[in-house]
Scaffold this motif. Structure first.
Motif, PDB file in Angstrom:
ATOM      1  N   THR A  50       0.841  -1.184   0.000  1.00  0.00           N
ATOM      2  CA  THR A  50       0.000   0.000   0.000  1.00  0.00           C
ATOM      3  C   THR A  50       0.882   1.242   0.000  1.00  0.00           C
ATOM      4  O   THR A  50       1.733   1.412   0.883  1.00  0.00           O
ATOM      5  CB  THR A  50      -0.923   0.023   1.235  1.00  0.00           C
ATOM      6  OG1 THR A  50      -1.734  -1.145   1.242  1.00  0.00           O
ATOM      7  CG2 THR A  50      -1.817   1.261   1.212  1.00  0.00           C
ATOM      8  N   LEU A  51       0.659   2.098  -0.993  1.00  0.00           N
ATOM      9  CA  LEU A  51       1.433   3.333  -1.125  1.00  0.00           C
ATOM     10  C   LEU A  51       0.486   4.499  -1.346  1.00  0.00           C
ATOM     11  O   LEU A  51      -0.679   4.314  -1.705  1.00  0.00           O
ATOM     12  CB  LEU A  51       2.413   3.236  -2.305  1.00  0.00           C
ATOM     13  CG  LEU A  51       3.431   2.102  -2.255  1.00  0.00           C
ATOM     14  CD1 LEU A  51       4.180   1.996  -3.579  1.00  0.00           C
ATOM     15  CD2 LEU A  51       4.414   2.294  -1.100  1.00  0.00           C
ATOM     16  N   ARG A  52       0.989   5.688  -1.127  1.00  0.00           N
ATOM     17  CA  ARG A  52       0.247   6.909  -1.448  1.00  0.00           C
ATOM     18  C   ARG A  52       1.084   7.768  -2.388  1.00  0.00           C
ATOM     19  O   ARG A  52       2.305   7.694  -2.371  1.00  0.00           O
ATOM     20  CB  ARG A  52      -0.081   7.697  -0.172  1.00  0.00           C
ATOM     21  CG  ARG A  52      -1.089   6.992   0.731  1.00  0.00           C
ATOM     22  CD  ARG A  52      -1.360   7.806   1.968  1.00  0.00           C
ATOM     23  NE  ARG A  52      -2.285   7.109   2.870  1.00  0.00           N
ATOM     24  CZ  ARG A  52      -2.554   7.505   4.112  1.00  0.00           C
ATOM     25  NH1 ARG A  52      -1.959   8.585   4.609  1.00  0.00           N
ATOM     26  NH2 ARG A  52      -3.406   6.825   4.850  1.00  0.00           N
ATOM     27  N   ARG A  53       0.394   8.572  -3.183  1.00  0.00           N
ATOM     28  CA  ARG A  53       1.093   9.507  -4.075  1.00  0.00           C
ATOM     29  C   ARG A  53       1.056  10.899  -3.453  1.00  0.00           C
ATOM     30  O   ARG A  53       0.005  11.367  -3.025  1.00  0.00           O
ATOM     31  CB  ARG A  53       0.434   9.541  -5.458  1.00  0.00           C
ATOM     32  CG  ARG A  53       0.620   8.258  -6.246  1.00  0.00           C
ATOM     33  CD  ARG A  53      -0.006   8.400  -7.623  1.00  0.00           C
ATOM     34  NE  ARG A  53       0.027   7.136  -8.328  1.00  0.00           N
ATOM     35  CZ  ARG A  53       1.013   6.745  -9.117  1.00  0.00           C
ATOM     36  NH1 ARG A  53       2.065   7.540  -9.278  1.00  0.00           N
ATOM     37  NH2 ARG A  53       0.972   5.585  -9.730  1.00  0.00           N
ATOM     38  N   ARG A  54       2.203  11.543  -3.434  1.00  0.00           N
ATOM     39  CA  ARG A  54       2.284  12.876  -2.870  1.00  0.00           C
ATOM     40  C   ARG A  54       1.651  13.892  -3.818  1.00  0.00           C
ATOM     41  O   ARG A  54       1.796  13.799  -5.045  1.00  0.00           O
ATOM     42  CB  ARG A  54       3.736  13.253  -2.584  1.00  0.00           C
ATOM     43  CG  ARG A  54       4.341  12.391  -1.474  1.00  0.00           C
ATOM     44  CD  ARG A  54       5.758  12.822  -1.179  1.00  0.00           C
ATOM     45  NE  ARG A  54       5.868  14.190  -0.717  1.00  0.00           N
ATOM     46  CZ  ARG A  54       5.673  14.587   0.537  1.00  0.00           C
ATOM     47  NH1 ARG A  54       5.341  13.697   1.464  1.00  0.00           N
ATOM     48  NH2 ARG A  54       5.810  15.859   0.873  1.00  0.00           N
ATOM     49  N   THR A  55       0.953  14.871  -3.243  1.00  0.00           N
ATOM     50  CA  THR A  55       0.239  15.859  -4.044  1.00  0.00           C
ATOM     51  C   THR A  55       0.795  17.271  -3.892  1.00  0.00           C
ATOM     52  O   THR A  55       0.476  18.136  -4.703  1.00  0.00           O
ATOM     53  CB  THR A  55      -1.252  15.873  -3.666  1.00  0.00           C
ATOM     54  OG1 THR A  55      -1.376  16.151  -2.256  1.00  0.00           O
ATOM     55  CG2 THR A  55      -1.904  14.536  -3.971  1.00  0.00           C
ATOM     56  N   TRP A 107       5.611   8.061  -4.973  1.00  0.00           N
ATOM     57  CA  TRP A 107       5.048   7.147  -3.988  1.00  0.00           C
ATOM     58  C   TRP A 107       5.725   7.351  -2.635  1.00  0.00           C
ATOM     59  O   TRP A 107       6.926   7.643  -2.548  1.00  0.00           O
ATOM     60  CB  TRP A 107       5.308   5.703  -4.405  1.00  0.00           C
ATOM     61  CG  TRP A 107       4.419   5.185  -5.485  1.00  0.00           C
ATOM     62  CD1 TRP A 107       3.128   5.531  -5.762  1.00  0.00           C
ATOM     63  CD2 TRP A 107       4.767   4.169  -6.441  1.00  0.00           C
ATOM     64  NE1 TRP A 107       2.653   4.810  -6.827  1.00  0.00           N
ATOM     65  CE2 TRP A 107       3.628   3.961  -7.256  1.00  0.00           C
ATOM     66  CE3 TRP A 107       5.920   3.411  -6.671  1.00  0.00           C
ATOM     67  CZ2 TRP A 107       3.620   3.031  -8.289  1.00  0.00           C
ATOM     68  CZ3 TRP A 107       5.909   2.496  -7.709  1.00  0.00           C
ATOM     69  CH2 TRP A 107       4.774   2.305  -8.498  1.00  0.00           C
ATOM     70  N   GLU A 108       4.952   7.138  -1.576  1.00  0.00           N
ATOM     71  CA  GLU A 108       5.498   7.103  -0.227  1.00  0.00           C
ATOM     72  C   GLU A 108       4.712   6.097   0.599  1.00  0.00           C
ATOM     73  O   GLU A 108       3.567   5.752   0.275  1.00  0.00           O
ATOM     74  CB  GLU A 108       5.448   8.477   0.434  1.00  0.00           C
ATOM     75  CG  GLU A 108       4.050   8.986   0.702  1.00  0.00           C
ATOM     76  CD  GLU A 108       4.034  10.329   1.418  1.00  0.00           C
ATOM     77  OE1 GLU A 108       5.109  10.846   1.751  1.00  0.00           O
ATOM     78  OE2 GLU A 108       2.926  10.855   1.655  1.00  0.00           O
ATOM     79  N   PRO A 138       2.400   5.098   3.594  1.00  0.00           N
ATOM     80  CA  PRO A 138       1.389   5.892   4.295  1.00  0.00           C
ATOM     81  C   PRO A 138       1.874   6.324   5.675  1.00  0.00           C
ATOM     82  O   PRO A 138       2.572   5.587   6.368  1.00  0.00           O
ATOM     83  CB  PRO A 138       0.198   4.929   4.397  1.00  0.00           C
ATOM     84  CG  PRO A 138       0.401   3.968   3.268  1.00  0.00           C
ATOM     85  CD  PRO A 138       1.881   3.788   3.158  1.00  0.00           C
ATOM     86  N   GLY A 145      -4.636   3.331   0.909  1.00  0.00           N
ATOM     87  CA  GLY A 145      -3.886   3.920  -0.180  1.00  0.00           C
ATOM     88  C   GLY A 145      -3.991   3.090  -1.435  1.00  0.00           C
ATOM     89  O   GLY A 145      -4.904   2.260  -1.580  1.00  0.00           O
ATOM     90  N   GLU A 146      -3.063   3.266  -2.337  1.00  0.00           N
ATOM     91  CA  GLU A 146      -3.034   2.564  -3.618  1.00  0.00           C
ATOM     92  C   GLU A 146      -2.302   1.235  -3.456  1.00  0.00           C
ATOM     93  O   GLU A 146      -1.182   1.191  -2.955  1.00  0.00           O
ATOM     94  CB  GLU A 146      -2.306   3.444  -4.645  1.00  0.00           C
ATOM     95  CG  GLU A 146      -2.114   2.810  -5.998  1.00  0.00           C
ATOM     96  CD  GLU A 146      -1.266   3.696  -6.917  1.00  0.00           C
ATOM     97  OE1 GLU A 146      -0.942   3.236  -8.028  1.00  0.00           O
ATOM     98  OE2 GLU A 146      -0.924   4.828  -6.520  1.00  0.00           O
ATOM     99  N   ARG A 147      -2.962   0.154  -3.868  1.00  0.00           N
ATOM    100  CA  ARG A 147      -2.325  -1.155  -3.810  1.00  0.00           C
ATOM    101  C   ARG A 147      -1.477  -1.337  -5.075  1.00  0.00           C
ATOM    102  O   ARG A 147      -1.990  -1.343  -6.188  1.00  0.00           O
ATOM    103  CB  ARG A 147      -3.365  -2.263  -3.703  1.00  0.00           C
ATOM    104  CG  ARG A 147      -4.178  -2.238  -2.413  1.00  0.00           C
ATOM    105  CD  ARG A 147      -3.324  -2.548  -1.203  1.00  0.00           C
ATOM    106  NE  ARG A 147      -2.944  -3.956  -1.142  1.00  0.00           N
ATOM    107  CZ  ARG A 147      -2.039  -4.453  -0.305  1.00  0.00           C
ATOM    108  NH1 ARG A 147      -1.395  -3.650   0.529  1.00  0.00           N
ATOM    109  NH2 ARG A 147      -1.762  -5.734  -0.303  1.00  0.00           N
TER     110      ARG A 147
END
Length: 290
Positions: A208-213, A221-222, A224, A261-263
């Motif tokens: 599971t990752l998140r994208r920084r905005t 990607w980072e 969470p 987050g994004e899988r």
């Protein structure tokens, strides 16, 4: 330019980020080639995403260095390049350096200007050669001039041409915005130690990752983060290398657990270190025991 000592002499080794290569870097390489038959250049941070601190990829830096040396009459066959990754761990990083050099005898060139060059003492088996010093010249100042839309000075002509072309790219505009966002964040920092809690959620061959905005690390990607100022969890893995954070010194406390987050397929994430913010790809690998 003279050919240097005989070919049986040990090679010179020069380690640096070269972000970008400037006149002092090239001067050090020319000096090394006066004393050694061959030079191995190790551009560092080769695994990190582009950032205002590390704007150029290893191939781009190698291209600038090679062109600058050829401009000065160096036989390109005397110089080889071996990019090395940042590990945010001195023992692992030194192992990469030794593996890249592949010889027990070498001459390590450079000069110890501050804590960032303490690595010069980490290879006692190699001979040390102190390079000539150019006071006041550093890559940080060159980057500040570039992102501040000022004239870039003290870089070789080949690098100057490359940087002028780089100014006209979308990547430059993104990193310029990040540069000013970093400056603002540092001014706003209250000086207190920064602690962050990250979640490593790896299940069924996906992470599971998140994208920084925001402007800093936009689109990367980072892992969470847990929001708020909760105390670091018991048993967390600690990552506290002084260079791990782009903004201000920060300690990451990493735990395993479910995250939102994004899988992302794990194999894809592991194969794309340049898509990760700061040291998050290194953290993921360590949490997996890789």
């Amino acid at each position: 330019m003279k050919e240097g000592p005989d070919s049986a002499s040990p090679p010179a080794v020069y380690i640096g980020r070269f972000q970008p290569p400037h006149d002092a870097h090239i001067g050090t390489m020319l000096d090394a080639l006066e004393h050694a038959p061959r030079l191995t250049v190790l551009p560092g941070s080769a695994n990190l995403a582009r950032s205002a601190k590390n704007p150029w990829t290893a191939p781009e830096r190698i291209r600038m260095i090679r062109a600058a040396l050829v401009e000065r009459g160096v036989d390109a066959r005397r110089v080889r390049f071996r990019p090395i990754p940042d590990e945010f761990d001195s023992v692992r990083w030194a192992a990469h350096v030794r593996a890249a050099v592949q010889t027990e005898r070498a001459v390590l060139v450079g000069f110890e200007k501050d804590a960032s060059s303490s690595y010069l003492r980490w290879f006692p088996e190699w001979t040390a050669h102190e390079s000539p010093v150019t006071p006041g010249l550093n890559a940080t100042g060159v980057r500040a001039a570039l992102f501040g839309d000022r004239e870039v000075e003290a870089v070789p002509p080949a690098a100057h041409a490359f940087l002028n072309d780089f100014r006209r790219t979308r990547t430059f505009r993104r990193l310029q915005a990040e540069h000013f966002a970093l400056l603002a964040a540092r001014v706003a920092w209250d000086g207190q130690p920064v602690q962050e809690v990250l979640l490593c959620d790896v299940r069924r061959d996906a992470v599971t990752l998140r994208r920084r905005t925001g402007a800093i690390g936009r689109g990367l990607w980072e892992l969470p983060r847990l929001s708020g100022n909760a105390a670091p969890p018991e048993g967390a893995r600690v990552f506290d290398h002084p260079s791990r954070s782009l903004v201000v010194p920060a300690t990451a406390h990493v735990v395993t657990g479910r995250a939102v987050g994004e899988r992302v397929p794990l194999a894809l994430a592991l194969a794309r270190p340049h898509r990760f913010f700061e040291d998050h790809h290194v953290i993921l690998r360590r949490m997996l025991g890789l």
